[in-house]
Design a protein around this motif. Sequence first.
Motif, PDB file in Angstrom:
ATOM      1  N   MET A  68       0.819  -1.210   0.000  1.00 34.57           N
ATOM      2  CA  MET A  68       0.000   0.000   0.000  1.00 34.57           C
ATOM      3  C   MET A  68       0.858   1.267   0.000  1.00 34.57           C
ATOM      4  SD  MET A  68      -3.039  -1.242  -0.037  1.00 34.57           S
ATOM      5  CE  MET A  68      -2.351  -2.633  -0.936  1.00 34.57           C
ATOM      6  N   ASP A  69       1.995   1.229   0.664  1.00 32.54           N
ATOM      7  CA  ASP A  69       2.808   2.436   0.814  1.00 32.54           C
ATOM      8  C   ASP A  69       3.735   2.689  -0.363  1.00 32.54           C
ATOM      9  OD1 ASP A  69       1.623   2.720   3.278  1.00 32.54           O
ATOM     10  OD2 ASP A  69       3.254   1.712   4.362  1.00 32.54           O
ATOM     11  N   HIS A  70       4.116   1.645  -1.112  1.00 31.47           N
ATOM     12  CA  HIS A  70       5.125   1.820  -2.146  1.00 31.47           C
ATOM     13  C   HIS A  70       4.618   1.534  -3.554  1.00 31.47           C
ATOM     14  CE1 HIS A  70       7.588   1.442   1.477  1.00 31.47           C
ATOM     15  NE2 HIS A  70       8.573   2.008   0.814  1.00 31.47           N
ATOM     16  N   VAL A  71       3.499   0.900  -3.692  1.00 31.81           N
ATOM     17  CA  VAL A  71       2.998   0.547  -5.029  1.00 31.81           C
ATOM     18  C   VAL A  71       1.791   1.386  -5.403  1.00 31.81           C
ATOM     19  CG1 VAL A  71       2.027  -1.296  -6.454  1.00 31.81           C
ATOM     20  CG2 VAL A  71       3.925  -1.782  -4.908  1.00 31.81           C
ATOM     21  N   PHE A  72       0.786   1.380  -4.569  1.00 30.20           N
ATOM     22  CA  PHE A  72      -0.462   2.074  -4.893  1.00 30.20           C
ATOM     23  C   PHE A  72      -0.380   3.530  -4.429  1.00 30.20           C
ATOM     24  CE2 PHE A  72      -1.808  -2.412  -4.544  1.00 30.20           C
ATOM     25  CZ  PHE A  72      -2.237  -2.577  -5.847  1.00 30.20           C
ATOM     26  N   ILE A  73       0.496   4.248  -5.113  1.00 32.05           N
ATOM     27  CA  ILE A  73       0.642   5.685  -4.872  1.00 32.05           C
ATOM     28  C   ILE A  73       0.479   6.379  -6.211  1.00 32.05           C
ATOM     29  CG2 ILE A  73       2.131   5.466  -2.854  1.00 32.05           C
ATOM     30  CD1 ILE A  73       4.544   5.816  -4.635  1.00 32.05           C
ATOM     31  N   GLN A  74      -0.002   7.606  -6.159  1.00 30.32           N
ATOM     32  CA  GLN A  74      -0.248   8.336  -7.384  1.00 30.32           C
ATOM     33  C   GLN A  74       1.074   8.815  -7.966  1.00 30.32           C
ATOM     34  OE1 GLN A  74      -2.802   8.657  -9.153  1.00 30.32           O
ATOM     35  NE2 GLN A  74      -4.441   7.959  -7.807  1.00 30.32           N
ATOM     36  N   PRO A  75       1.441   8.354  -9.171  1.00 26.10           N
ATOM     37  CA  PRO A  75       2.695   8.817  -9.773  1.00 26.10           C
ATOM     38  C   PRO A  75       2.547  10.221 -10.334  1.00 26.10           C
ATOM     39  CG  PRO A  75       1.563   7.354 -11.291  1.00 26.10           C
ATOM     40  CD  PRO A  75       0.720   7.403 -10.025  1.00 26.10           C
ATOM     41  N   GLY A  76       3.685  10.847 -10.597  1.00 27.31           N
ATOM     42  CA  GLY A  76       3.660  12.169 -11.200  1.00 27.31           C
ATOM     43  C   GLY A  76       3.239  12.107 -12.658  1.00 27.31           C
ATOM     44  N   GLU A  77       2.794  13.233 -13.172  1.00 30.49           N
ATOM     45  CA  GLU A  77       2.349  13.311 -14.550  1.00 30.49           C
ATOM     46  C   GLU A  77       3.550  13.227 -15.486  1.00 30.49           C
ATOM     47  OE1 GLU A  77      -0.643  13.323 -15.694  1.00 30.49           O
ATOM     48  OE2 GLU A  77      -1.596  13.305 -13.714  1.00 30.49           O
ATOM     49  N   ILE A  99       9.309   6.590 -15.433  1.00 30.59           N
ATOM     50  CA  ILE A  99       9.053   5.309 -16.100  1.00 30.59           C
ATOM     51  C   ILE A  99       9.784   4.177 -15.382  1.00 30.59           C
ATOM     52  CG2 ILE A  99       9.436   4.025 -18.236  1.00 30.59           C
ATOM     53  CD1 ILE A  99       8.988   6.633 -19.758  1.00 30.59           C
ATOM     54  N   GLU A 100      11.024   4.404 -14.982  1.00 29.84           N
ATOM     55  CA  GLU A 100      11.760   3.378 -14.252  1.00 29.84           C
ATOM     56  C   GLU A 100      11.098   3.078 -12.909  1.00 29.84           C
ATOM     57  OE1 GLU A 100      14.205   1.487 -15.133  1.00 29.84           O
ATOM     58  OE2 GLU A 100      14.269   2.376 -17.138  1.00 29.84           O
ATOM     59  N   GLN A 101      10.613   4.105 -12.247  1.00 29.85           N
ATOM     60  CA  GLN A 101       9.915   3.884 -10.978  1.00 29.85           C
ATOM     61  C   GLN A 101       8.639   3.078 -11.187  1.00 29.85           C
ATOM     62  OE1 GLN A 101       9.327   7.792  -9.350  1.00 29.85           O
ATOM     63  NE2 GLN A 101      11.474   8.021  -8.695  1.00 29.85           N
ATOM     64  N   LEU A 102       7.949   3.351 -12.271  1.00 27.26           N
ATOM     65  CA  LEU A 102       6.739   2.576 -12.567  1.00 27.26           C
ATOM     66  C   LEU A 102       7.077   1.114 -12.826  1.00 27.26           C
ATOM     67  CD1 LEU A 102       3.724   2.355 -13.180  1.00 27.26           C
ATOM     68  CD2 LEU A 102       4.221   3.104 -15.517  1.00 27.26           C
ATOM     69  N   HIS A 103       8.145   0.855 -13.551  1.00 28.71           N
ATOM     70  CA  HIS A 103       8.560  -0.536 -13.782  1.00 28.71           C
ATOM     71  C   HIS A 103       8.910  -1.234 -12.470  1.00 28.71           C
ATOM     72  CE1 HIS A 103       8.197  -0.233 -17.997  1.00 28.71           C
ATOM     73  NE2 HIS A 103       9.308   0.441 -18.237  1.00 28.71           N
ATOM     74  N   GLN A 104       9.576  -0.523 -11.575  1.00 30.50           N
ATOM     75  CA  GLN A 104       9.921  -1.112 -10.292  1.00 30.50           C
ATOM     76  C   GLN A 104       8.675  -1.426  -9.481  1.00 30.50           C
ATOM     77  OE1 GLN A 104      12.566  -2.307  -9.169  1.00 30.50           O
ATOM     78  NE2 GLN A 104      12.154  -2.545  -6.978  1.00 30.50           N
ATOM     79  N   ARG A 105       7.712  -0.523  -9.478  1.00 29.03           N
ATOM     80  CA  ARG A 105       6.465  -0.794  -8.742  1.00 29.03           C
ATOM     81  C   ARG A 105       5.703  -1.963  -9.354  1.00 29.03           C
ATOM     82  NH1 ARG A 105       6.240   4.987  -8.683  1.00 29.03           N
ATOM     83  NH2 ARG A 105       4.779   4.947 -10.437  1.00 29.03           N
ATOM     84  N   ARG A 106       5.744  -2.086 -10.658  1.00 32.89           N
ATOM     85  CA  ARG A 106       5.084  -3.228 -11.296  1.00 32.89           C
ATOM     86  C   ARG A 106       5.752  -4.541 -10.894  1.00 32.89           C
ATOM     87  NH1 ARG A 106       1.837  -2.768 -15.715  1.00 32.89           N
ATOM     88  NH2 ARG A 106       2.828  -4.588 -16.656  1.00 32.89           N
ATOM     89  N   ARG A 107       7.071  -4.530 -10.765  1.00 36.51           N
ATOM     90  CA  ARG A 107       7.765  -5.741 -10.309  1.00 36.51           C
ATOM     91  C   ARG A 107       7.374  -6.094  -8.877  1.00 36.51           C
ATOM     92  NH1 ARG A 107      12.126  -3.625 -13.585  1.00 36.51           N
ATOM     93  NH2 ARG A 107      12.845  -2.348 -11.846  1.00 36.51           N
ATOM     94  N   LEU A 108       7.259  -5.092  -8.036  1.00 32.32           N
ATOM     95  CA  LEU A 108       6.847  -5.355  -6.658  1.00 32.32           C
ATOM     96  C   LEU A 108       5.447  -5.939  -6.606  1.00 32.32           C
ATOM     97  CD1 LEU A 108       8.179  -2.094  -4.946  1.00 32.32           C
ATOM     98  CD2 LEU A 108       9.265  -4.336  -4.984  1.00 32.32           C
ATOM     99  N   LEU A 109       4.537  -5.376  -7.369  1.00 28.50           N
ATOM    100  CA  LEU A 109       3.166  -5.881  -7.372  1.00 28.50           C
ATOM    101  C   LEU A 109       3.105  -7.297  -7.934  1.00 28.50           C
ATOM    102  CD1 LEU A 109       0.139  -5.458  -6.975  1.00 28.50           C
ATOM    103  CD2 LEU A 109       0.064  -4.375  -9.225  1.00 28.50           C
ATOM    104  N   ALA A 110       3.856  -7.570  -8.982  1.00 30.08           N
ATOM    105  CA  ALA A 110       3.862  -8.918  -9.552  1.00 30.08           C
ATOM    106  C   ALA A 110       4.385  -9.945  -8.550  1.00 30.08           C
ATOM    107  CB  ALA A 110       4.703  -8.936 -10.828  1.00 30.08           C
ATOM    108  N   GLY A 111       5.412  -9.581  -7.785  1.00 30.66           N
ATOM    109  CA  GLY A 111       5.904 -10.501  -6.764  1.00 30.66           C
ATOM    110  C   GLY A 111       4.876 -10.789  -5.702  1.00 30.66           C
ATOM    111  N   PHE A 112       4.136  -9.779  -5.278  1.00 33.58           N
ATOM    112  CA  PHE A 112       3.100  -9.997  -4.269  1.00 33.58           C
ATOM    113  C   PHE A 112       1.972 -10.863  -4.815  1.00 33.58           C
ATOM    114  CE2 PHE A 112      -0.697  -8.788  -1.893  1.00 33.58           C
ATOM    115  CZ  PHE A 112      -0.256  -8.891  -0.584  1.00 33.58           C
ATOM    116  N   CYS A 113       1.581 -10.634  -6.058  1.00 26.67           N
ATOM    117  CA  CYS A 113       0.494 -11.425  -6.655  1.00 26.67           C
ATOM    118  C   CYS A 113       0.899 -12.886  -6.826  1.00 26.67           C
ATOM    119  CB  CYS A 113       0.096 -10.817  -7.992  1.00 26.67           C
ATOM    120  SG  CYS A 113      -0.697  -9.194  -7.870  1.00 26.67           S
ATOM    121  N   LYS A 114       2.158 -13.144  -7.106  1.00 27.85           N
ATOM    122  CA  LYS A 114       2.605 -14.537  -7.193  1.00 27.85           C
ATOM    123  C   LYS A 114       2.507 -15.238  -5.848  1.00 27.85           C
ATOM    124  CE  LYS A 114       6.556 -13.632  -9.196  1.00 27.85           C
ATOM    125  NZ  LYS A 114       7.901 -13.839  -9.799  1.00 27.85           N
TER     126      LYS A 114
END
Length: 1298
Positions: free
Chosen positions: A918-927, A940-955
């Motif tokens: 909740m604290d590191h993935v589901f945050i509103q990114p900048g425009e 963009i790199e930060q978004l890719h990192q957050r996507r990796r974190l979310l994918a790990g949790f979903c697995k």
Amino acid sequence: MPTLRSSSSPSSVSSPLRRAAGGGQRGLSGSSSSSVSVPYGNRDSDHTSQGDSDSLSADEGSDFEDSLRRSVKKRAARRPLKTTPVAKHPKKGSQMIRGHGQKDSELPASDLFDAVKAAKSDMQSLVDEWLDSYKQDQDAGFLELINFFIRSCGCKGIVTPEMFKKMSNSEIIRHLTEQFNEDSGDYPLTAPGPSWKKFQGSFCEFVKTLVFQCQYSLLYDGFPMDNLISLLTGLSDSQVRAFRHTSTLAAMKLMTSLVRVALQLGLHKDNNQRQYEAERSKGPGQRAPERLESLLEKRKELQEHQEEIEGMMNALFRGVFVHRYRDVLPEIRAICIEEIGSWMQSYSTSFLTDSYLKYIGWTLHDKHREVRLKCLKALKALYSSRDLTARLELFTSRFKDRMVSMVMDREYDVAVEAVKLLTIILKNMEGVLTDADCEGIYPVVYASNRALASAAGEFLYWKLFLCSVVMSPLLICSHAWPFPHVRSTRLFYPECETRTEGGRQRRRSPRAQRTFFHLLLSFFVESELHDHAAYLVDSLWDCAGSQLKDWESLTSLLLEKDQNLGDVQESTLIEILVSSVRQASEGHPPVGRITGRKGLTPKERKTQADDKVKLTEHLIPLLPQLLAKFSADAEKVAPLLQLLNYFDLNIYCTRRLEKVRREETAIHRPCRFLARARGSTAKIRFFSRTWVPEKSHLELFLQQLQEVVVKHAEPAVLEAGAHALYLLCNPEFTFFGRVDFARSQLVDLLTDRFQQELEELLQSPFLDEDEVYSLAATLKRLSAFYNAHDLSRWELYEPCYRLLRKAVDTGEVPHQVILPALTLVYFSILWTLTHLSESDASQKQLLSLKGRTVAFCELCQSCLSDVDSDIQEQAFVLLSDLLLVFSPQMILGGRDFLRPLVFFPEATLQSELASFLMDHVFIQPGELGSGHSQEDHVHIEQLHQRRRLLAGFCKLLLYGVLEMDAASDVFKHYNKFYSDYGDIIKETLTRARQIDRSHCSRILLLSLKQLYTELLQEQGPQGLNELPAFSEMRDLARRFALSFGPQQLQNRDLVVTLHKEGIRFSLSEPPPAGSSGQPPNLAFLELLSEFSPRLFHQDKQLLLSYLGKCLQRVSQSLDCPWGPVTTYCHSLSPVESTAEASPQGYPRSKKRRTEGPSRQQREDVRPSQEESLQLTSIPPSPTLTSTAVKRGQPLRGLGEAEEEGSSELELTQGQPLSGNQRSRFSSPRRLRTLLHPPGPGLGTRLTRLSLMEEDEDELEVHNELSEEWQDADKGPTVVIVCGGTWDGRARLTCTPSP
């Protein structure tokens, strides 16, 4: 060009068939002569009334009409004319169309169509057979030909002799149209199936052969061809698509065949003219007057034939093409454009004029892909001939902008053809394409579609080496161009650089190759179109593969001392080298580029293997030199180390690449011969050659690799070096011992340095920046090599664990050191697990590994609360992977002995993982901006990192490591973060539904409960459904409802259960004590209404009864109704809902008649159940809707509802209420509490765990209500009825079921 004469149309003259039957003048005109002329101004008006409904905008007043209205010499019919128009009768003794004993008034089924359809017999023999029958009976033979074309259209009707005698052409077509039984939209040209697959080709071949066989006989007879053209022209104007399509195809193919005949006539005329001139040039004694006279007669005959052919072509062009090239059917338009392109190419003297080219130019704007494609292919054939390009200058200047814009066509194949066309124009028309035109094509070399990128690469290739063109300023810039003298030099075509001797191709000169690479560098660097040269190399590979595979020129440019290249150009040249090596070795395009090919051909695989050997033999000796030269630059060293991935490493095993050094030693020995000759003692110097082995290329590479690893700490360089060493550490290679020794030396060096620096850190509480950097760099190097190599024998776990323990306990360890230390411990655990999995491990070893794993997980759990975000994310990633590895899945596949290692995270760890998400993935990114700035790249790199974190949790969720209920923390953000994580959440939702459909539906409801409770705690119960956040929740509920898919029957129980649990939640918490308002969770019913379309009608009825029973437990006043209840009831109304309609392709379930309750049951209804409840709502429509009236008894309360004032009706219908009106209709009310279900109050925080506990507390209530659900038809039923006229306060009456 001889002017093509116009012919008549069926609408301007009487039926040619009828006049031909009468034996009159067999021309296409209505005059007494047989010339072919027609007033086309009337023809256009007739076409507007008859066929323009199926055509696009007309082409009136064009300059083409003027050239076709000239008068030409009239031609006489070859067929003898009859004096009086008599009816056509077959000759005595002859049969009608090879009739088999049939009557004259009945036509036999023609076998001509069946023979063409079967396509088994030779077409020439088939046409010859028809010609024989035509010579026996011309009328019957021509009637057979007509019926062939009619049957080819798919029409079941035929043209009988009576119709042929008495009916006009338009009447015949109208009669056939009435008999056209279109059971489906298919006809022979479009019908599916193998029998019709080759029909179009056979049909076109038949028309072509027919003209070819008739070119010396019937073609110049006015009867068959003129009447056939008239028939096809009339059919092409038909409203029936099959008639129009087939006749247009036949007419255009007929026109193409006539063009070929006209070409033959032109050749005959030229030969005749040469013979005549040769005969006239002879002397008086040798000249033959008879020969000259015969040649003149022959020339006159050929001229007459040419005029007749031109008249037929003119009739077809003006009667068919001019109207059908703009037909509404794209197939017809494509046929016209394809054929006119062939006419221009084969008969350019007549057709390659602006009067004809304009049709192709106009059609370049066609909205259909196939038509645009035909236009481009036709233009490609024209521009390919240098002899024709001079006549295309005016057309090019008019339509060049359109051709350039088609490079960006939305259809890839059209864009590919557009680029190829522009490439041909670039080759054959000098100076036509300006720099601005070319700059619009350059970016296409980076397109994702490989065919389009390759076409653009060919264009770029020719532009770079274009003859007699000064280079564009875009490619040559004064501040970066390495060869200023080339600015005014004219470069030659690449073909000029290659010569062949003895059938073998010579290599291009080194100077030309160097020029090629300099041009390529300048384009890539100065254009600034892309950051990766691999895509540029792939685009040029098909056309310039031989130049790109010139690795000798590339390496010589890189190794030169005075190469005059900048730092960026050197990096780009290295990237081009690596990309060309990868392309030659692997043979597939880079990642992200789409190609339709599935594999390589045997020839391509052989070429690939040969190229791999060549590049390996060339680069093995030079790779150490390249590493030595660029060892200080990490950006250049990393791609050079990747070259080893594409080598044939077996070549290292051969002795021919071993490097040796020859030593020469001078030895002075006496020479007796010279002593005797000179009379003194003389000595001569001899050279002794000894061969001393030197370091091999492999050892030189290993030495340079060690220097690079020790010198750099960048992850890209370390990963490339570790992977290169991994490729060489193969026990199958003969040089494995040397590589393993070099690896041991390198790891020993790094380990000793690490141990020394670690002791300093543990003993001294403070370290300077240099010491911290050195320790962090050493740990990074060890971590990179531990990832690819087994370093277990160096026992790095214990020192790293002590370092991490001190960091957690004291916080004195710098974060630069913690990150690689975490990774080292992680790899140590994984390598230990690998050893234990390969052999039978003892219980002691398993418990030791389990202890290490638990201890490391505790360290990572502690790091989740660290102040540094990088440490938190690294700990989360390692912890997720480790939990997944030691999940229950590890014992599958016969590895049950590893069961003691299975690790289940505790509840506190699960909670911390969810909180981190909740604290590191589901945050509103900048425009994001344009995507090219540095800040955008960071986002963009930060978004890719957050996507990796979310994918790990979903697995972890899907593999059962975490409780599936924790997925609600992910699902509740589905709609809000759909653009960033929608694909990941959707896939997780799909997999969760496959695992357990019932549990997944409960999780979806739990997600909505969490969001609703959070909003309730923040905003309070007043006006909750008017907030924007509540609208977002409704959108999320709608998306959840759509995720159930079209399987309505399969999901029936799940949706009903979801509604029941939602109803209980909405009424679970009573209003605050002393308040007359509605229950705080009641607005949840509006979210629940989004799932109502997934219900069956029967379930809606029972849910209404269930809702009534639940409302009985809550006491309410009669002052004002409850809006959420009204909204939910309307979603369950059969009139309002459209969900009971079965999904597409799913059969509607049959409704069974249900019996109402018995009279005794109806008499036992309590009076309290008859009280009416007035609930506030904003109904979507004012119609009378009821979910209970299924029998003929009137509803109670409808009369009072109709008698109430309807002044508010106009206010509330179809428009939302204002704020004052909402407050007036939503005033507080008193409730009588019949049931107080347990639940948390508003002051407490409702989390996922509390909601789970609440569900357990309500289990008894659920069982009780389930029994009532099953016995709904046995007792008194309370049904909520929406009745009466809407007055802004929709009256809902609780009445017993009749």
